[in-house]
Design a protein around this motif. Structure first.
Motif, PDB file in Angstrom:
ATOM      1  N   SER A   7      41.625  44.297   2.732  1.00 24.28           N
ATOM      2  CA  SER A   7      40.737  45.174   1.982  1.00 24.28           C
ATOM      3  C   SER A   7      41.559  46.315   1.412  1.00 24.28           C
ATOM      4  O   SER A   7      42.389  46.900   2.118  1.00 24.28           O
ATOM      5  CB  SER A   7      39.646  45.745   2.892  1.00 24.28           C
ATOM      6  N   THR A   9      41.448  49.702  -1.686  1.00 24.30           N
ATOM      7  CA  THR A   9      40.704  50.501  -2.653  1.00 24.30           C
ATOM      8  C   THR A   9      41.182  50.117  -4.050  1.00 24.30           C
ATOM      9  O   THR A   9      42.182  49.406  -4.201  1.00 24.30           O
ATOM     10  CB  THR A   9      40.942  52.003  -2.426  1.00 24.30           C
ATOM     11  N   GLY A  34      35.796  52.000   4.059  1.00 24.16           N
ATOM     12  CA  GLY A  34      35.183  50.701   3.794  1.00 24.16           C
ATOM     13  C   GLY A  34      33.759  50.576   4.292  1.00 24.16           C
ATOM     14  O   GLY A  34      33.074  49.591   4.000  1.00 24.16           O
ATOM     15  N   TYR A  37      30.154  48.950   2.525  1.00 17.59           N
ATOM     16  CA  TYR A  37      30.436  47.991   1.467  1.00 17.59           C
ATOM     17  C   TYR A  37      30.276  46.536   1.907  1.00 17.59           C
ATOM     18  O   TYR A  37      30.407  45.640   1.103  1.00 17.59           O
ATOM     19  CB  TYR A  37      31.855  48.183   0.922  1.00 17.59           C
ATOM     20  N   SER A  42      30.488  39.228   1.378  1.00 18.82           N
ATOM     21  CA  SER A  42      31.807  39.554   1.936  1.00 18.82           C
ATOM     22  C   SER A  42      31.959  39.018   3.353  1.00 18.82           C
ATOM     23  O   SER A  42      33.041  38.561   3.741  1.00 18.82           O
ATOM     24  CB  SER A  42      32.067  41.064   1.895  1.00 18.82           C
ATOM     25  N   GLN A 150      39.913  42.111  -0.941  1.00 20.23           N
ATOM     26  CA  GLN A 150      38.582  42.676  -1.134  1.00 20.23           C
ATOM     27  C   GLN A 150      38.802  44.045  -1.767  1.00 20.23           C
ATOM     28  O   GLN A 150      39.193  44.995  -1.083  1.00 20.23           O
ATOM     29  CB  GLN A 150      37.844  42.796   0.195  1.00 20.23           C
ATOM     30  N   HIS A 152      37.693  47.348  -3.205  1.00 21.35           N
ATOM     31  CA  HIS A 152      36.533  48.233  -3.096  1.00 21.35           C
ATOM     32  C   HIS A 152      36.472  49.204  -4.271  1.00 21.35           C
ATOM     33  O   HIS A 152      37.509  49.716  -4.711  1.00 21.35           O
ATOM     34  CB  HIS A 152      36.609  49.020  -1.785  1.00 21.35           C
ATOM     35  N   THR A 179      30.541  40.991  -4.967  1.00 24.04           N
ATOM     36  CA  THR A 179      29.555  41.196  -3.898  1.00 24.04           C
ATOM     37  C   THR A 179      28.433  42.071  -4.435  1.00 24.04           C
ATOM     38  O   THR A 179      28.515  42.613  -5.537  1.00 24.04           O
ATOM     39  CB  THR A 179      30.198  41.874  -2.674  1.00 24.04           C
ATOM     40  N   VAL A 183      32.129  45.374  -4.432  1.00 21.12           N
ATOM     41  CA  VAL A 183      33.443  44.879  -4.030  1.00 21.12           C
ATOM     42  C   VAL A 183      33.703  43.580  -4.783  1.00 21.12           C
ATOM     43  O   VAL A 183      32.804  42.744  -4.929  1.00 21.12           O
ATOM     44  CB  VAL A 183      33.497  44.621  -2.504  1.00 21.12           C
TER      45      VAL A 183
END
Length: 192
Positions: A7, A9, A34, A37, A42, A150, A152, A179, A183
């Motif tokens: 994950s 940013t 996180g 989210y 996810s 992932q 974000h 998502t 995300v």
């Protein structure tokens, strides 16, 4: 094959995803970024990624933190059983490192060399969870075959980033999954 499941940013920070106190190194004050989210999409992709691997690969610090958290969480979740029952390899510079969880094997010494040896002996795929320092080492050595990121929708402006300085690496987008929380899950293969 080595896959990295991470994950990040929008500005590439991977430090302190889950909790305010998860990783405060270098004064990082954005821990827990996180939270809020996660959604069914996810969670499903994470479950697929973890269940489709022969073994998990961790740096020692992430191993202690992630398994320590998920094995003590009282809420039912799909991760505890997978993290406990799947074979885990833990990279550490120290041969004296003790591993507290079942199905764990220590890879003591240089990360790149021990992982190279493991990939020659292991039948199946390895998935790296978290473990930023380990990922950066494996990336620089050309050992990572796939990234599942992932991404974000947040910019922190500071914190440890997934990629540091290094040579150019081309990747090929294999799939994207949006998502419900903004995300974007992007899967890339590395063009070796």
């Amino acid at each position: 094959m080595i896959s990295v499941f991470q994950s990040v940013t929008l500005d590439g920070v991977m430090q302190g995803l889950g909790r305010p106190d998860e990783d405060t190194r270098d004064g990082f004050a954005h821990g827990g970024w996180g939270n809020g989210y996660h959604d069914e999409v996810s969670m499903q992709v994470a479950g697929e990624g973890m269940s489709g691997t022969a073994a998990l690969l961790f740096g020692r610090r992430t191993y202690d933190d992630m398994l320590g958290f998920w094995t003590t969480t009282p809420d039912p979740n799909p991760f505890t059983d997978v993290l406990t029952n799947t074979q885990k390899y833990v990279v550490s510079r120290s041969a004296a490192t003790e591993l507290a969880y079942p199905n764990s094997t220590l890879l003591a010494g240089d990360a790149v060399e021990t992982v190279k040896t493991l990939t020659k002996e292991l039948d199946g795929d390895l998935t790296v969870l978290g473990s930023g320092e380990l990922v950066r080492s494996l990336h620089l050595a050309g050992l990572v075959d796939r990234y599942i990121l992932q991404i974000h929708p947040i910019v922190l402006g500071s914190g440890t980033k997934l990629f540091g300085d290094g040579d150019r690496v081309n990747v090929i987008l294999e799939r994207t999954i949006p998502t419900t929380t903004g995300v974007i899950i992007a899967q890339y293969s590395v063009a070796h």
